[in-house]
Design a protein around this motif. Sequence first.
Motif, PDB file in Angstrom:
ATOM      1  N   GLU A 119     -12.175  -3.950  37.777  1.00 12.03           N
ATOM      2  CA  GLU A 119     -12.490  -4.151  36.057  1.00 12.03           C
ATOM      3  C   GLU A 119     -12.794  -2.568  35.722  1.00 12.03           C
ATOM      4  O   GLU A 119     -12.306  -2.412  34.465  1.00 12.03           O
ATOM      5  CB  GLU A 119     -13.914  -4.803  36.236  1.00 12.03           C
ATOM      6  CG  GLU A 119     -13.953  -6.039  36.637  1.00 12.03           C
ATOM      7  CD  GLU A 119     -12.922  -6.846  36.115  1.00 12.03           C
ATOM      8  OE1 GLU A 119     -12.909  -6.889  34.646  1.00 12.03           O
ATOM      9  OE2 GLU A 119     -12.467  -7.983  36.537  1.00 12.03           O
ATOM     10  N   LYS A 120     -12.879  -1.407  36.373  1.00 14.67           N
ATOM     11  CA  LYS A 120     -12.802  -0.097  35.770  1.00 14.67           C
ATOM     12  C   LYS A 120     -11.594   0.301  35.818  1.00 14.67           C
ATOM     13  O   LYS A 120     -11.077   0.893  34.609  1.00 14.67           O
ATOM     14  CB  LYS A 120     -13.800   0.789  36.794  1.00 14.67           C
ATOM     15  CG  LYS A 120     -15.256   0.594  36.857  1.00 14.67           C
ATOM     16  CD  LYS A 120     -15.774   1.620  37.967  1.00 14.67           C
ATOM     17  CE  LYS A 120     -17.333   1.526  37.698  1.00 14.67           C
ATOM     18  NZ  LYS A 120     -17.832   2.456  38.685  1.00 14.67           N
ATOM     19  N   ARG A 123     -10.497  -1.369  32.464  1.00 13.55           N
ATOM     20  CA  ARG A 123     -11.238  -0.687  31.482  1.00 13.55           C
ATOM     21  C   ARG A 123     -10.462   0.799  30.864  1.00 13.55           C
ATOM     22  O   ARG A 123     -10.375   1.038  29.615  1.00 13.55           O
ATOM     23  CB  ARG A 123     -12.873  -0.441  31.577  1.00 13.55           C
ATOM     24  CG  ARG A 123     -13.458   0.265  30.509  1.00 13.55           C
ATOM     25  CD  ARG A 123     -14.865   0.564  30.779  1.00 13.55           C
ATOM     26  NE  ARG A 123     -15.021   1.234  31.908  1.00 13.55           N
ATOM     27  CZ  ARG A 123     -16.410   1.220  32.502  1.00 13.55           C
ATOM     28  NH1 ARG A 123     -17.354   0.753  32.029  1.00 13.55           N
ATOM     29  NH2 ARG A 123     -16.381   2.295  33.482  1.00 13.55           N
ATOM     30  N   VAL A 146     -11.582  -3.094  25.730  1.00 13.58           N
ATOM     31  CA  VAL A 146     -12.349  -1.965  26.417  1.00 13.58           C
ATOM     32  C   VAL A 146     -14.090  -2.512  26.429  1.00 13.58           C
ATOM     33  O   VAL A 146     -14.679  -2.502  27.614  1.00 13.58           O
ATOM     34  CB  VAL A 146     -12.512  -0.582  25.861  1.00 13.58           C
ATOM     35  CG1 VAL A 146     -13.646   0.345  26.340  1.00 13.58           C
ATOM     36  CG2 VAL A 146     -11.032   0.043  25.806  1.00 13.58           C
ATOM     37  N   GLU A 149     -13.978  -5.310  29.028  1.00 10.51           N
ATOM     38  CA  GLU A 149     -14.261  -4.746  30.231  1.00 10.51           C
ATOM     39  C   GLU A 149     -15.304  -3.988  30.753  1.00 10.51           C
ATOM     40  O   GLU A 149     -15.979  -4.097  31.819  1.00 10.51           O
ATOM     41  CB  GLU A 149     -12.862  -4.052  30.693  1.00 10.51           C
ATOM     42  CG  GLU A 149     -11.563  -4.466  30.425  1.00 10.51           C
ATOM     43  CD  GLU A 149     -11.326  -5.782  31.425  1.00 10.51           C
ATOM     44  OE1 GLU A 149     -12.118  -5.912  32.525  1.00 10.51           O
ATOM     45  OE2 GLU A 149     -10.588  -6.938  30.982  1.00 10.51           O
ATOM     46  N   THR A 150     -16.066  -3.605  29.781  1.00  5.26           N
ATOM     47  CA  THR A 150     -17.248  -2.912  30.076  1.00  5.26           C
ATOM     48  C   THR A 150     -18.200  -3.823  30.438  1.00  5.26           C
ATOM     49  O   THR A 150     -19.083  -3.922  31.389  1.00  5.26           O
ATOM     50  CB  THR A 150     -17.748  -2.106  28.970  1.00  5.26           C
ATOM     51  OG1 THR A 150     -16.710  -0.749  28.673  1.00  5.26           O
ATOM     52  CG2 THR A 150     -19.092  -1.510  29.104  1.00  5.26           C
TER      53      THR A 150
END
Length: 181
Positions: A119-120, A123, A146, A149-150
Motif C-alpha cells: 500500500e505504501k 501511494r 494518493v 492509498e493513505t
Amino acid sequence: MKTTTILGKVPSFDFSNANLRDVLDLATLVEQEAKERYEELAHQMEVHHTPEAAAFFRKMIALEATHEDEIASARTMLFGHEPMVVTRAMIFDVEAPEFDDVRAFMSHREALETVLRAEKKARAFFAAALEVVTDERVRDVFATLVEEETLHVDYVEQEFAKLPPEPMVDGRAFEDEPVMQ
C-alpha cells in the motif's frame, strides 16, 4: 509516445500528457492487479493452514474490489464503453505485494507487513505520478488515489495496533527450507 518513468514503473505510459480516461483505466488496472495478487496470497495461506494471514488478505481483496468498482464506475459514467488503451503490461507490480514477501506459515503480523509495504508502494507511485501530470482533472484523480492509498495504509496500521505483542521466538526458525516438489 513520450515515456515517463515513475519509481521505475510504467515505462510505456506517458504521464506528462495523460488524459483522464487513460488515468482512470490505469487506476482500475492497478486495483485489479492488487486484488488478484491478494487472492493468490490468500489461497497460498489457506493451503499452508495459515488462516489469520489468509483472512487479512481476504479483507484486502474486498477493499481493493470496492476501490476498483468506484474507479470503474467513474470511468463508465464519463466515457461510457470507449475501449481501453492502457494495458496490464503497463502497470505490473504498482500496488501488488511482491511474491517474495509471502512464504508458507507466515503470521498475521507478517501478512500485515506485506500489505503495508504494498500500500505504501502504491501511494508513492501515485504521488510521484501526481508530480508529473499537468492536466488538472488528471491531477485531481491522482490526488484522490494518493488519499485512498493513505486510507489503506492507515487501515493496515490500525490492524497492527490490534495485534498482541510479538512473540519472543520467531516462527521462521522452525521452518524447513524450500524444496523441489
